[in-house]
Design a protein around this motif. Structure first.
Motif, PDB file in Angstrom:
ATOM      1  N   SER A  12      17.332   4.821   9.054  1.00 56.96           N
ATOM      2  CA  SER A  12      18.661   4.988   9.636  1.00 56.96           C
ATOM      3  C   SER A  12      18.858   6.425  10.085  1.00 56.96           C
ATOM      4  N   VAL A  13      19.760   6.634  11.032  1.00 61.17           N
ATOM      5  CA  VAL A  13      20.038   7.993  11.503  1.00 61.17           C
ATOM      6  C   VAL A  13      20.730   8.807  10.417  1.00 61.17           C
ATOM      7  N   THR A  15      19.878   8.858   7.245  1.00 63.43           N
ATOM      8  CA  THR A  15      18.795   9.468   6.474  1.00 63.43           C
ATOM      9  C   THR A  15      18.190  10.641   7.228  1.00 63.43           C
ATOM     10  N   LEU A  16      18.121  10.514   8.544  1.00 64.58           N
ATOM     11  CA  LEU A  16      17.560  11.577   9.367  1.00 64.58           C
ATOM     12  C   LEU A  16      18.431  12.823   9.316  1.00 64.58           C
ATOM     13  N   ASP A  17      19.745  12.645   9.459  1.00 62.23           N
ATOM     14  CA  ASP A  17      20.675  13.775   9.421  1.00 62.23           C
ATOM     15  C   ASP A  17      22.068  13.219   9.209  1.00 62.23           C
ATOM     16  N   ALA A  18      22.719  13.665   8.133  1.00 54.03           N
ATOM     17  CA  ALA A  18      24.043  13.138   7.801  1.00 54.03           C
ATOM     18  C   ALA A  18      25.084  13.493   8.849  1.00 54.03           C
ATOM     19  N   ARG A  19      24.790  14.463   9.703  1.00 54.98           N
ATOM     20  CA  ARG A  19      25.742  14.849  10.749  1.00 54.98           C
ATOM     21  C   ARG A  19      26.045  13.706  11.710  1.00 54.98           C
ATOM     22  N   PHE A  20      25.097  12.764  11.839  1.00 60.32           N
ATOM     23  CA  PHE A  20      25.251  11.708  12.828  1.00 60.32           C
ATOM     24  C   PHE A  20      26.230  10.618  12.394  1.00 60.32           C
ATOM     25  N   THR A  21      26.445  10.477  11.085  1.00 59.32           N
ATOM     26  CA  THR A  21      27.247   9.349  10.615  1.00 59.32           C
ATOM     27  C   THR A  21      28.382   9.744   9.689  1.00 59.32           C
ATOM     28  N   SER A  22      28.406  10.985   9.200  1.00 60.30           N
ATOM     29  CA  SER A  22      29.459  11.378   8.269  1.00 60.30           C
ATOM     30  C   SER A  22      30.801  11.412   8.970  1.00 60.30           C
ATOM     31  N   THR A  23      31.834  11.066   8.218  1.00 62.27           N
ATOM     32  CA  THR A  23      33.177  11.132   8.767  1.00 62.27           C
ATOM     33  C   THR A  23      33.634  12.578   8.823  1.00 62.27           C
ATOM     34  N   THR A  24      34.780  12.801   9.487  1.00 60.56           N
ATOM     35  CA  THR A  24      35.312  14.149   9.625  1.00 60.56           C
ATOM     36  C   THR A  24      35.598  14.751   8.264  1.00 60.56           C
ATOM     37  N   PRO A  25      35.101  15.983   7.988  1.00 57.94           N
ATOM     38  CA  PRO A  25      35.388  16.612   6.705  1.00 57.94           C
ATOM     39  C   PRO A  25      36.885  16.798   6.500  1.00 57.94           C
ATOM     40  N   ALA A  51      29.928  -4.380   8.336  1.00 58.66           N
ATOM     41  CA  ALA A  51      29.757  -5.419   9.344  1.00 58.66           C
ATOM     42  C   ALA A  51      29.946  -4.821  10.732  1.00 58.66           C
ATOM     43  N   GLU A  52      29.145  -5.274  11.676  1.00 54.31           N
ATOM     44  CA  GLU A  52      29.230  -4.739  13.015  1.00 54.31           C
ATOM     45  C   GLU A  52      30.571  -5.093  13.633  1.00 54.31           C
ATOM     46  N   VAL A  53      31.107  -4.134  14.366  1.00 55.27           N
ATOM     47  CA  VAL A  53      32.376  -4.343  15.037  1.00 55.27           C
ATOM     48  C   VAL A  53      32.168  -4.139  16.521  1.00 55.27           C
ATOM     49  N   THR A  54      32.949  -4.784  17.307  1.00 57.81           N
ATOM     50  CA  THR A  54      32.883  -4.619  18.748  1.00 57.81           C
ATOM     51  C   THR A  54      33.922  -3.610  19.160  1.00 57.81           C
ATOM     52  N   ALA A  55      33.505  -2.334  19.260  1.00 59.61           N
ATOM     53  CA  ALA A  55      34.413  -1.277  19.660  1.00 59.61           C
ATOM     54  C   ALA A  55      34.721  -1.412  21.141  1.00 59.61           C
ATOM     55  N   LYS A  56      35.728  -0.684  21.572  1.00 65.46           N
ATOM     56  CA  LYS A  56      36.153  -0.758  22.964  1.00 65.46           C
ATOM     57  C   LYS A  56      35.014  -0.337  23.891  1.00 65.46           C
ATOM     58  N   GLY A  57      34.726  -1.163  24.886  1.00 63.08           N
ATOM     59  CA  GLY A  57      33.692  -0.843  25.862  1.00 63.08           C
ATOM     60  C   GLY A  57      32.287  -1.198  25.430  1.00 63.08           C
ATOM     61  N   VAL A  58      32.108  -1.749  24.225  1.00 62.63           N
ATOM     62  CA  VAL A  58      30.783  -2.107  23.732  1.00 62.63           C
ATOM     63  C   VAL A  58      30.559  -3.599  23.928  1.00 62.63           C
ATOM     64  N   PHE A 630      18.517   0.437  25.744  1.00 62.58           N
ATOM     65  CA  PHE A 630      19.955   0.255  25.989  1.00 62.58           C
ATOM     66  C   PHE A 630      20.600  -0.535  24.850  1.00 62.58           C
ATOM     67  N   GLU A 631      19.936  -1.612  24.452  1.00 66.19           N
ATOM     68  CA  GLU A 631      20.514  -2.482  23.435  1.00 66.19           C
ATOM     69  C   GLU A 631      20.543  -1.799  22.073  1.00 66.19           C
ATOM     70  N   LEU A 632      19.548  -0.995  21.770  1.00 67.36           N
ATOM     71  CA  LEU A 632      19.553  -0.238  20.500  1.00 67.36           C
ATOM     72  C   LEU A 632      20.745   0.717  20.440  1.00 67.36           C
ATOM     73  N   ARG A 633      21.065   1.336  21.553  1.00 66.21           N
ATOM     74  CA  ARG A 633      22.206   2.248  21.576  1.00 66.21           C
ATOM     75  C   ARG A 633      23.526   1.497  21.486  1.00 66.21           C
ATOM     76  N   GLU A 634      23.580   0.327  22.111  1.00 58.95           N
ATOM     77  CA  GLU A 634      24.778  -0.511  21.971  1.00 58.95           C
ATOM     78  C   GLU A 634      24.960  -0.938  20.514  1.00 58.95           C
ATOM     79  N   GLN A 635      23.855  -1.223  19.836  1.00 62.80           N
ATOM     80  CA  GLN A 635      23.938  -1.604  18.435  1.00 62.80           C
ATOM     81  C   GLN A 635      24.451  -0.449  17.582  1.00 62.80           C
ATOM     82  N   GLU A 636      24.038   0.759  17.912  1.00 63.67           N
ATOM     83  CA  GLU A 636      24.559   1.932  17.205  1.00 63.67           C
ATOM     84  C   GLU A 636      26.057   2.075  17.415  1.00 63.67           C
ATOM     85  N   LEU A 637      26.501   1.846  18.646  1.00 61.44           N
ATOM     86  CA  LEU A 637      27.933   1.950  18.933  1.00 61.44           C
ATOM     87  C   LEU A 637      28.725   0.906  18.152  1.00 61.44           C
ATOM     88  N   ARG A 638      28.164  -0.288  17.991  1.00 65.22           N
ATOM     89  CA  ARG A 638      28.857  -1.322  17.214  1.00 65.22           C
ATOM     90  C   ARG A 638      29.026  -0.900  15.767  1.00 65.22           C
TER      91      ARG A 638
END
Length: 645
Positions: A12-13, A15-25, A51-58, A630-638
Motif C-alpha cells: 500500500s502507499v 506503507t511506502l510513505d504515511a504522507r500519502f494517506t494520513s489525515t490532516t494533522p 469500503a470503497e466509495v465513489t467520490a465526486k468525479g470518480v 488509469f484504473e489503478l489511479r481511479e481505484q486509489e481515488l475511490r
C-alpha cells in the motif's frame, strides 16, 4: 489477517510513505469547521482502507468489464513473453554471448552467472552487509548516548526563558523537553557524522569541511541581498570544480608548492612532493568523495536559502500566531515555517549537512524540516509500518538479484553488440529492461538509507512513489521519481523563478512560462547529475517532451468532455502511449545507451517493415498498460488517495 490482506498492506502507499494517506494533522484543523469529507480520508493510519466509495468525479470500477477482460488477457500473455525474450538473448547459446561473457561473474544462484558489470550498483551491492550492520549500530549507539547524556546543568536550565504572548514566563516542560531532544540529537549527529566522514573519505574530510564552512559563511556573513546569488554561484561552481579538479588531490597541491621558484633547488623538494601522495593514499572507504558530494550541495543550498527566507519573518513565531501544535505539524508546515534564529548555528548546520543516514544518497530533507523533526519526534513513524517498509525493501533487493542473474542487459549494452543480430522485439526489451535496471539500482540505496533514517527517528520523503512501468505522464513521472529532489527543485528553483506564473499569467502564457522554468530547472538537474553532454540532452529532451502533454491538455480540456468520458479516456490513452515512448527514449539517452546506442536501437526497430509492424503491436500493448494504470489511479481515488503522479 490472511495472506492477501497482508500483501495489500505491504504494497500500500501508506506503507511506502504515511504522507500519502494520513489525515490532516491536528495543527491544521480548525475546530470551528466540521471534519473533512469521509471520501477524502478513507484510509486509516495503519493503511487499511475502508469500503470503497465513489467520490465526486470518480468512475465505478471497470475491472469486470469485457474491455478489461481483454486487457487482462493481453497482460497475461505479453508480460511473461517480455521476460522470456530478454532471458533468451542472455543465454550462453546466443550468437552474441561471447561478446559480453567476460563481463559476467559467478553468481549465488546455482547454475547462473551474474551481471555485476554496472559499477554504481556493484559498489552498493558489495557494501550492503556493512550498511546493514551500520544501520543497526547507529540507532543503538544513539540510545546509549541519550541514556548517559546531560545537555545542560541545573544552573543554566534555570536561566532559560520562553517569550509568550503575555510576555516572559518560565520555560514550559514541553518546550524544555523539545529543546533537550534537539540538543541531544544534534550533539550525537555531529560527533557520529564527523567520525563517519573520516571513515568514508579519510584525509579528504578536511576538504569537505572547508567547503561547508565557506558556504555557511556566505549565508551568515554576507549582506542578505547577496546571499541567494552568492549561494547559487558558489555551489554551481563547486559542482564544476569537483568534476574538473577530480576531488583536489593533495599530490596536485604538493606539486604546485614544489614548483615555486625558491623551492626548486631546495633539498626539501622531494619530501614536499611526497606528502601529497601519502595523504591521498589514505582516502577512506570511498576515496572519490566528489562523486557523492552532489547530494550535499543540495543541503548546502537548502540551509542558505532557508536561513535567508527566515530573515523576512516578522516579530513573533508563526506557530504562536496560528496557534499550531509544534509537536504535530504537517510536513508542509515543517518545511515552510522557519526555524528559530538560534537554530541556524554552525553546529546544527554541520549536523544537518552530514547527517549519516542521508549523507550518501538522500532522500533530501530541508533544513527547516530536519530541525523540526529533531525537536519533536514525527508522529508518522510507526514501528509496524517501518517493519513492512523494510520487508518491502528486501523484496526489491531480491527482485534485483533475480534480474541480474537471469537477464544480462547491462553487460550486453556495454559490449557494444551488433544490433542487427537482434529482432525488433529483442531490441525493445533490451532497452526496456535496461531502464528497469537503472530504476532498481537507484531505488535500492534510496530506500535503504530512508529505512536507516526511519529507524533513527527521522522521516524523510519517499523518493520513488510508483514502479517505472506504472507511469504515463511526463509530469507524473517527474513528481514520482526522485520525489524528494523534485520537491527540492520546486521549492528552491521552480517557484523562485515564478513557477507557472501568478493570476496575471494564467492560461497559455502561464503554460509557456512554466515550460521555460522547467527548461531551466532540468538544465540544473542535468548538471547536478553529471557534467556530461548526454545528460544535458536528457534534461532538454524531458523539457521538450513536456510540450506535447501541455498542448494536448490545452486542446482537450477534461471539462469539455464530461459528456463523453469514455471517448476522452481513449484519447488520453493514445496520448499516454506517445508519452511513454518519449520518456523511454529520453531516459535511454541520459542513463543507459546514450545517443549512439539509442540510434542503433531505433534503426533496428523501425528499419524494416517487420519492425514497423512490431512497433504497432507494441503500441497496442502499451495502450493496454495505460488503461490498467488509469484504473489503478481511479481505484486509489475511490479509497480517498489522490497522488499527483
Amino acid at each position: 489477517m490472511n495472506t492477501l490482506q497482508y500483501a495489500g498492506r505491504l504494497f500500500s502507499v501508506d506503507t511506502l510513505d504515511a504522507r500519502f494517506t494520513s489525515t490532516t494533522p491536528q495543527s491544521r484543523i480548525d475546530p470551528a469547521r466540521p471534519f473533512p469529507n469521509k471520501a477524502s480520508y478513507n484510509v486509516s493510519r495503519d493503511g487499511r482502507a475502508g469500503a470503497e466509495v465513489t467520490a465526486k468525479g470518480v468512475s465505478p470500477p471497470r475491472w469486470k468489464s469485457p474491455e478489461f477482460f481483454y486487457h487482462a488477457l493481453v497482460f497475461l500473455v505479453v508480460v511473461p513473453l517480455m521476460f522470456k525474450t530478454v532471458y533468451d538473448v542472455s543465454k550462453s547459446s546466443h550468437p552474441e554471448y561471447h561478446r559480453f561473457a567476460h563481463l559476467l561473474s559467478p553468481g549465488w544462484i546455482p547454475g547462473r552467472m551474474v551481471d555485476n558489470s554496472d559499477s554504481q550498483y556493484s559498489s552498493f551491492r558489495e557494501n550492503v552487509p556493512y550498511l546493514f550492520l551500520l544501520m543497526t549500530l547507529h540507532p543503538l549507539l544513539r540510545r546509549l548516548f541519550d541514556i548517559f547524556y546531560s545537555p545542560v546543568d541545573q544552573a543554566s536550565k534555570s536561566k532559560l526563558k520562553i517569550t509568550t504572548i503575555g510576555g516572559n514566563s518560565p520555560l514550559s516542560s514541553d518546550y524544555a523537553r523539545a529543546e533537550r531532544r534537539l540538543n541531544e540529537r544534534v550533539t550525537f549527529d555531529v560527533g557520529f557524522s564527523i567520525l563517519f566522514l573520516i571513515a568514508l573519505h579519510g584525509f579528504s574530510a578536511p576538504k569537505i569541511l572547508m567547503i561547508l564552512y565557506i558556504n555557511y559563511t556566505i549565508a551568515t556573513q554576507l549582506h542578505r541581498d547577496y546571499v541567494p546569488a552568492a549561494t547559487w554561484i558558489f555551489n554551481i561552481a563547486i559542482l564544476f570544480a569537483n568534476e574538473l579538479g577530480r576531488g583536489y588531490p593533495y599530490s596536485d597541491l604538493a606539486n604546485f608548492l614544489s614548483s615555486w621558484s625558491y623551492l626548486r633547488d631546495s633539498p626539501k623538494r622531494d619530501p614536499i612532493a611526497n606528502w601529497g601522495t601519502v595523504l591521498d593514499s589514505y582516502g577512506g572507504l570511498t576515496p572519490r568523495w566528489e562523486i557523492l558530494f552532489n547530494v550535499t550541495v543540495l543541503r548546502l543550498i537548502s540551509f542558505n536559502l532557508d536561513y535567508y527566507w527566515s530573515l523576512d519573518r516578522t516579530e513573533g513565531s508563526p506557530i504562536e500566531k496560528k496557534q499550531f501544535d509544534p509537536a504535530n505539524l504537517s510536513e508542509r508546515d515543517r518545511v515552510d515555517i522557519p526555524a528559530k534564529h538560534q537554530d541556524y548555528s554552525f553546529r546544527n548546520y554541520l549536523a544537518y549537512t552530514l547527517y549519516a543516514p542521508l549523507y550518501l544518497a538522500g532522500p533530501i530533507l530541508t533544513f527547516n524540516d530536519y530541525i523540526s523533526q529533531q525537536r519533536y519526534a514525527p508522529q508518522s513513524i510507526d514501528w509496524n509500518r517501518t517493519l513492512l517498509y523494510g520487508i518491502r525493501f528486501l523484496i526489491c533487493l531480491l527482485s534485483m538479484e533475480v534480474m541480474i542473474h537471469f537477464t544480462y542487459v547491462i553487460a550486453i549494452s556495454k559490449a557494444q553488440p551488433a544490433w542487427a543480430v537482434y529482432t525488433p522485439f529483442q531490441l525493445s526489451m533490451l532497452g526496456y529492461f535496461s531502464l528497469h535496471h537503472i530504476w532498481l539500482k537507484l531505488l535500492l540505496p534510496w530506500r535503504l538509507f530512508r529505512l536507516w533514517s526511519l529507524l533513527d527517528g527521522i522521516d524523510p520523503p519517499e523518493n520513488v512513489v510508483r514502479c517505472m512501468s506504472d507511469n504515463y505522464s511526463v509530469f507524473g513521472f517527474w513528481r514520482g521519481w526522485h520525489r524528494s529532489y523534485n520537491r527540492w527543485i520546486i521549492r528552491y528553483i521552480y517557484i523562485p523563478l515564478g513557477g507557472s506564473g501568478g493570476p496575471s499569467t494564467r492560461g497559455k502564457l502561464g503554460q509557456v512560462r512554466a515550460v521555460f522554468n522547467l527548461l531551466v530547472s532540468f538544465t540544473f538537474v542535468a548538471m547536478w547529475h553529471d557534467i556530461q553532454l548526454r545528460l544535458l540532452v536528457w534534461g532538454w529532451l524531458i523539457s521538450l517532451f513536456v510540450l506535447p502533454e501541455t498542448i494536448t491538455t490545452l486542446l482537450f480540456p477534461r471539462k469539455s468532455w464530461e459528456k463523453h468520458k469514455e471517448a476522452y479516456r481513449v484519447i488520453c490513452g493514445i496520448g499516454a502511449v506517445g508519452n511513454i515512448l518519449m520518456m523511454m527514449s529520453a531516459n535511454l539517452v541520459g542513463f543507459a545507451v546514450g545517443l549512439d546506442g539509442l540510434k542503433g536501437l531505433v534503426q533496428g526497430i523501425v528499419g524494416s517493415y517487420s519492425g514497423l509492424f512490431f512497433l504497432a503491436v507494441a503500441c497496442a500493448a502499451l495502450y493496454t498498460g495505460v488503461q490498467i494504470m488509469f484504473e489503478l489511479r481511479e481505484q486509489e481515488l475511490r479509497r480517498g488517495i489522490k497522488l499527483k503522479c
